[in-house]
Design a protein around this motif. Structure first.
Motif, PDB file in Angstrom:
ATOM      1  N   CYS A  34       0.832  -1.197   0.000  1.00 49.24           N
ATOM      2  CA  CYS A  34       0.000   0.000   0.000  1.00 49.24           C
ATOM      3  C   CYS A  34       0.869   1.251   0.000  1.00 49.24           C
ATOM      4  CB  CYS A  34      -0.917   0.006   1.222  1.00 49.24           C
ATOM      5  SG  CYS A  34      -2.295  -1.158   1.094  1.00 49.24           S
ATOM      6  N   ALA A  35       0.487   2.242  -0.814  1.00 48.07           N
ATOM      7  CA  ALA A  35       1.233   3.488  -0.863  1.00 48.07           C
ATOM      8  C   ALA A  35       1.093   4.226   0.460  1.00 48.07           C
ATOM      9  CB  ALA A  35       0.714   4.351  -2.010  1.00 48.07           C
ATOM     10  N   ASN A  36       2.162   4.798   0.947  1.00 52.07           N
ATOM     11  CA  ASN A  36       2.130   5.581   2.183  1.00 52.07           C
ATOM     12  C   ASN A  36       3.168   6.686   2.082  1.00 52.07           C
ATOM     13  OD1 ASN A  36       4.737   4.778   3.841  1.00 52.07           O
ATOM     14  ND2 ASN A  36       3.931   2.890   2.912  1.00 52.07           N
ATOM     15  N   TYR A  37       3.059   7.688   2.963  1.00 53.38           N
ATOM     16  CA  TYR A  37       3.985   8.821   2.908  1.00 53.38           C
ATOM     17  C   TYR A  37       4.874   8.883   4.145  1.00 53.38           C
ATOM     18  CZ  TYR A  37       0.083  10.946   5.540  1.00 53.38           C
ATOM     19  OH  TYR A  37      -0.917  11.214   6.429  1.00 53.38           O
ATOM     20  N   ALA A  38       5.131   7.739   4.746  1.00 52.42           N
ATOM     21  CA  ALA A  38       6.000   7.710   5.927  1.00 52.42           C
ATOM     22  C   ALA A  38       7.390   8.232   5.574  1.00 52.42           C
ATOM     23  CB  ALA A  38       6.096   6.291   6.458  1.00 52.42           C
ATOM     24  N   GLY A  39       7.925   9.089   6.438  1.00 50.16           N
ATOM     25  CA  GLY A  39       9.287   9.601   6.255  1.00 50.16           C
ATOM     26  C   GLY A  39       9.390  10.843   5.399  1.00 50.16           C
ATOM     27  N   ILE A  40       8.280  11.315   4.834  1.00 46.27           N
ATOM     28  CA  ILE A  40       8.316  12.519   3.994  1.00 46.27           C
ATOM     29  C   ILE A  40       7.819  13.700   4.826  1.00 46.27           C
ATOM     30  CG2 ILE A  40       7.541  13.599   1.866  1.00 46.27           C
ATOM     31  CD1 ILE A  40       7.001  10.857   0.724  1.00 46.27           C
ATOM     32  N   SER A  41       8.660  14.672   5.067  1.00 44.39           N
ATOM     33  CA  SER A  41       8.287  15.837   5.862  1.00 44.39           C
ATOM     34  C   SER A  41       9.262  16.970   5.554  1.00 44.39           C
ATOM     35  CB  SER A  41       8.299  15.503   7.355  1.00 44.39           C
ATOM     36  OG  SER A  41       9.614  15.141   7.767  1.00 44.39           O
ATOM     37  N   SER A  42       9.120  18.062   6.267  1.00 40.89           N
ATOM     38  CA  SER A  42      10.012  19.204   6.084  1.00 40.89           C
ATOM     39  C   SER A  42      10.291  19.847   7.435  1.00 40.89           C
ATOM     40  CB  SER A  42       9.375  20.240   5.146  1.00 40.89           C
ATOM     41  OG  SER A  42      10.156  21.413   5.091  1.00 40.89           O
ATOM     42  N   ASP A  43      11.520  20.323   7.617  1.00 42.11           N
ATOM     43  CA  ASP A  43      11.878  21.016   8.855  1.00 42.11           C
ATOM     44  C   ASP A  43      12.058  22.522   8.623  1.00 42.11           C
ATOM     45  OD1 ASP A  43      14.147  20.967   7.327  1.00 42.11           O
ATOM     46  OD2 ASP A  43      15.471  20.191   8.892  1.00 42.11           O
ATOM     47  N   LYS A  44      11.662  23.006   7.444  1.00 43.66           N
ATOM     48  CA  LYS A  44      11.809  24.424   7.148  1.00 43.66           C
ATOM     49  C   LYS A  44      10.722  25.225   7.866  1.00 43.66           C
ATOM     50  CE  LYS A  44      15.163  23.438   4.405  1.00 43.66           C
ATOM     51  NZ  LYS A  44      16.539  23.671   4.844  1.00 43.66           N
ATOM     52  N   GLN A  45      11.089  26.382   8.402  1.00 40.65           N
ATOM     53  CA  GLN A  45      10.154  27.201   9.155  1.00 40.65           C
ATOM     54  C   GLN A  45      10.256  28.659   8.712  1.00 40.65           C
ATOM     55  OE1 GLN A  45      10.603  26.705  13.357  1.00 40.65           O
ATOM     56  NE2 GLN A  45      10.230  24.508  13.322  1.00 40.65           N
ATOM     57  N   ILE A  46       9.128  29.343   8.807  1.00 36.54           N
ATOM     58  CA  ILE A  46       9.141  30.755   8.470  1.00 36.54           C
ATOM     59  C   ILE A  46       9.751  31.549   9.624  1.00 36.54           C
ATOM     60  CG2 ILE A  46       7.191  30.594   6.902  1.00 36.54           C
ATOM     61  CD1 ILE A  46       5.373  31.546   9.022  1.00 36.54           C
ATOM     62  N   THR A  47      10.454  32.582   9.276  1.00 38.81           N
ATOM     63  CA  THR A  47      11.204  33.368  10.257  1.00 38.81           C
ATOM     64  C   THR A  47      10.285  34.322  11.005  1.00 38.81           C
ATOM     65  OG1 THR A  47      13.200  33.255   8.894  1.00 38.81           O
ATOM     66  CG2 THR A  47      13.095  35.006  10.553  1.00 38.81           C
ATOM     67  N   ALA A  48      10.472  34.364  12.312  1.00 38.70           N
ATOM     68  CA  ALA A  48       9.761  35.352  13.125  1.00 38.70           C
ATOM     69  C   ALA A  48      10.494  36.681  13.021  1.00 38.70           C
ATOM     70  CB  ALA A  48       9.700  34.890  14.570  1.00 38.70           C
ATOM     71  N   PRO A  49       9.781  37.786  12.746  1.00 44.21           N
ATOM     72  CA  PRO A  49      10.467  39.077  12.550  1.00 44.21           C
ATOM     73  C   PRO A  49      11.254  39.519  13.772  1.00 44.21           C
ATOM     74  CG  PRO A  49       8.084  39.369  12.687  1.00 44.21           C
ATOM     75  CD  PRO A  49       8.329  37.899  12.574  1.00 44.21           C
ATOM     76  N   GLU A  50      10.795  39.121  14.976  1.00 39.41           N
ATOM     77  CA  GLU A  50      11.502  39.555  16.171  1.00 39.41           C
ATOM     78  C   GLU A  50      12.871  38.899  16.316  1.00 39.41           C
ATOM     79  OE1 GLU A  50       8.326  36.472  17.286  1.00 39.41           O
ATOM     80  OE2 GLU A  50       8.458  38.332  16.102  1.00 39.41           O
ATOM     81  N   THR A  51      13.132  37.841  15.542  1.00 38.61           N
ATOM     82  CA  THR A  51      14.443  37.194  15.618  1.00 38.61           C
ATOM     83  C   THR A  51      15.479  37.900  14.747  1.00 38.61           C
ATOM     84  OG1 THR A  51      13.920  35.664  13.806  1.00 38.61           O
ATOM     85  CG2 THR A  51      13.344  34.968  16.039  1.00 38.61           C
ATOM     86  N   LEU A  52      15.042  38.838  13.909  1.00 38.62           N
ATOM     87  CA  LEU A  52      15.962  39.582  13.052  1.00 38.62           C
ATOM     88  C   LEU A  52      16.381  40.867  13.777  1.00 38.62           C
ATOM     89  CD1 LEU A  52      14.070  39.177   9.645  1.00 38.62           C
ATOM     90  CD2 LEU A  52      16.026  37.855  10.465  1.00 38.62           C
ATOM     91  N   GLU A  53      17.605  40.942  14.194  1.00 36.82           N
ATOM     92  CA  GLU A  53      18.082  42.077  14.973  1.00 36.82           C
ATOM     93  C   GLU A  53      18.097  43.344  14.103  1.00 36.82           C
ATOM     94  OE1 GLU A  53      21.841  41.085  16.586  1.00 36.82           O
ATOM     95  OE2 GLU A  53      21.107  39.361  17.738  1.00 36.82           O
ATOM     96  N   SER A  54      17.374  44.364  14.557  1.00 39.42           N
ATOM     97  CA  SER A  54      17.284  45.584  13.748  1.00 39.42           C
ATOM     98  C   SER A  54      17.043  46.837  14.591  1.00 39.42           C
ATOM     99  CB  SER A  54      16.146  45.435  12.725  1.00 39.42           C
ATOM    100  OG  SER A  54      14.915  45.193  13.373  1.00 39.42           O
ATOM    101  N   THR A  55      17.170  46.734  15.909  1.00 39.67           N
ATOM    102  CA  THR A  55      16.831  47.884  16.763  1.00 39.67           C
ATOM    103  C   THR A  55      17.759  49.070  16.525  1.00 39.67           C
ATOM    104  OG1 THR A  55      18.168  46.871  18.514  1.00 39.67           O
ATOM    105  CG2 THR A  55      15.791  46.471  18.565  1.00 39.67           C
ATOM    106  N   GLN A  56      19.012  48.825  16.192  1.00 38.24           N
ATOM    107  CA  GLN A  56      19.938  49.924  15.940  1.00 38.24           C
ATOM    108  C   GLN A  56      19.754  50.506  14.543  1.00 38.24           C
ATOM    109  OE1 GLN A  56      23.978  48.778  16.745  1.00 38.24           O
ATOM    110  NE2 GLN A  56      23.514  47.964  18.777  1.00 38.24           N
TER     111      GLN A  56
END
Length: 507
Positions: A34-56
């Motif tokens: 039977c066809a299955n999708y075990a093992g297929i995934s992604s670890d990519k994540q969208i960046t949170a703007p607060e993690t980009l240092e820009s206060t200066q």
């Protein structure tokens, strides 16, 4: 010859156990296949703007986000009118609207798959049946007319949400198209304003050149008087005349550039080149100041339409993944039909000519040589590409703001020095003219002072209009008045981001 049966070779109990083992093996192979999708995934994540240092680089200045009528603050009533005209007539906006219409059509198409489909068909066939084939006489060898009418209905139950995911993907793509149109509007409005500012710069430089012609003509008159008095020669006379001609050449060049920019404006307005010739001379106030609002990184994701479009594209990719996963599960379709089928017309619509069809159709992928897994991998690749595009768009947006802020700061420092230099050069030029007229200094000293004064005045003029250009660029970098939170394009940042990341990683 005597034949032996299996029961003669093995006892009945052993035979039953062997049959059971074979059945179990066949079932195990079927399940394993039977066809299955075990093992297929992604670890990519969208960046949170607060993690980009820009206060200066992007400091809070207590300012306001640009409004949609931001052009009014430049003090030229013609500029907002030109922007409105461009937004109404530019083909790029029409193209964006066409993409939205196409996305809306796909939504309607996808939504239709959630409901039963009903159709009816009728056929009339005149046929001579072979006397030597399936039908015996009296049918064989005779012409007959067959009437067939059938009304049928089918409904895909969509137990695993495949059709719903396809619809949600279409909705997300429409949202992305709407955000793209808003980005096109922001870009077009800024392009009109910056081109109009370029026209204002050329007219300001033209005014400088006209004043320079007047100054050089004045020096020429002084030189003529000195030549008559025998204090100067024809060399100084011709030099003065040549300087006037050079300034007039520069004036003609500026006139040509002004006409070209007018044509550019006409194209942005979506009109012919003659429309550009009707535009009045700009009256832009270059001394306005755009202060940064607080909390720029976090709020920018709702203010920049290109970020919003990228975010909706990720939503579409997420639903695309869900659709691909649903392909691995059984598809159940209910179908039914009712109609009449008869030879000739006499008994066509009688009870004995009824035909009824009903039953489910089940599709279960068991072995497809990896086609479904390959399709899902492709959907994840699209998702990862969209995530990378979103992250890059967010980074570019913050850098756009920071770059324009840094350029404005540097220009302000440069402007202070340039204005002091212009004041000094102007004073030196005026003194040199007085001394030259009194016979206390040569013409060369006047020409040198004149060149210095002209260069400094051109520098100050360029800097003033460059500052307004940077202000327009900063307004564009801040979203040009767009606000997703006041439309149906808003996406909740933190909650949606977590949901997207979890969906991408799940399997």
């Amino acid at each position: 010859m005597k034949h032996l049966s299996l029961s003669a070779l093995w006892p009945a109990s052993q035979l039953r156990r062997a049959q059971s083992a074979v059945a179990a093996a066949v079932a195990a192979l079927a399940v394993a296949g039977c066809a299955n999708y075990a093992g297929i995934s992604s670890d990519k994540q969208i960046t949170a703007p607060e993690t980009l240092e820009s206060t200066q680089s992007v400091p809070a200045q207590g300012g306001q986000w640009p409004s949609l009528d931001w052009a009014k603050q430049f003090g030229d009533p013609q500029l907002p009118q030109l922007i409105d005209e461009a937004l109404a007539g530019n083909p790029s906006i029409a193209q964006a609207q066409a993409r939205i219409a196409k996305a809306s059509a796909y939504i309607e198409s996808s939504r239709s798959s959630l409901y039963p489909h009903v159709e009816a068909k009728y056929s009339w066939t005149r046929e001579l049946y072979s006397a030597n084939a399936l039908f015996p006489p009296p049918y064989g060898g005779t012409w007959y007319s067959e009437n067939n009418v059938l009304a049928s209905a089918s409904w895909d139950l969509d137990l695993w949400g495949k059709n719903r995911s396809r619809l949600n993907m279409a909705v997300s793509q429409q949202k992305a198209a709407e955000a793209d149109m808003q980005q096109a509007r922001v870009t077009l409005a800024a392009s009109v304003a910056r081109t109009y500012n370029q026209l204002a710069l050329l007219y300001a430089l033209r005014d400088v050149t006209q004043r320079e012609i007047s100054n050089r003509e004045n020096v020429g008159r002084i030189t003529s008087g000195r030549v008559t008095a025998g204090l100067d020669t024809n060399v100084e006379q011709r030099t003065a005349e040549g300087n006037v001609a050079t300034s007039q050449t520069n004036l003609s060049e500026l006139d040509g550039q002004i006409q070209s920019v007018r044509y550019q404006l006409a194209a942005l307005l979506g009109k012919g080149p003659d429309r550009g010739l009707q535009i009045a001379n700009p009256l832009i106030n270059p001394d306005i100041n755009v202060a940064l609002p607080d909390n720029v990184p976090a709020d920018l994701i709702a203010r920049r339409p290109d970020i919003v479009a990228s975010r909706w594209q990720i939503e579409a990719a997420t639903h695309n993944i869900k659709e691909a996963k649903a392909e691995f599960f059984p598809d159940i379709n209910l179908a039914a039909g009712f109609g009449f089928d008869a030879f000739g017309w006499g008994r066509f619509l009688t009870a004995s000519s009824r035909q009824i069809q009903a039953g489910p159709a089940i599709h279960l992928p068991i072995f497809d040589a990896g086609a479904l897994r390959a399709q899902l991998k492709g959907r994840y690749a699209d998702f990862e590409s969209d995530v990378a595009n979103y992250n890059q768009t967010l980074i570019n947006a913050l850098n756009d703001v920071a770059t324009n802020i840094a350029a404005i700061r540097a220009l302000d420092r440069q402007m202070a020095d340039a204005q002091r230099a212009l004041a000094a050069a102007t004073s030196a030029y005026q003194l040199s003219v007085i001394r030259y007229k009194a016979g206390l200094s040569p013409q060369l000293q006047v020409l040198t002072a004149d060149q210095n004064r002209l260069a400094n005045e051109q520098t100050v003029t360029n800097l003033r209009l460059k500052r307004s250009d940077l202000q327009i660029a900063l307004i564009q970098a801040l979203g040009g008045g767009f606000d997703a939170t006041s439309t149906d394009l808003a996406i909740d940042g933190s909650g949606q981001r977590q949901a997207v990341n979890q969906q991408a990683a799940s399997h």
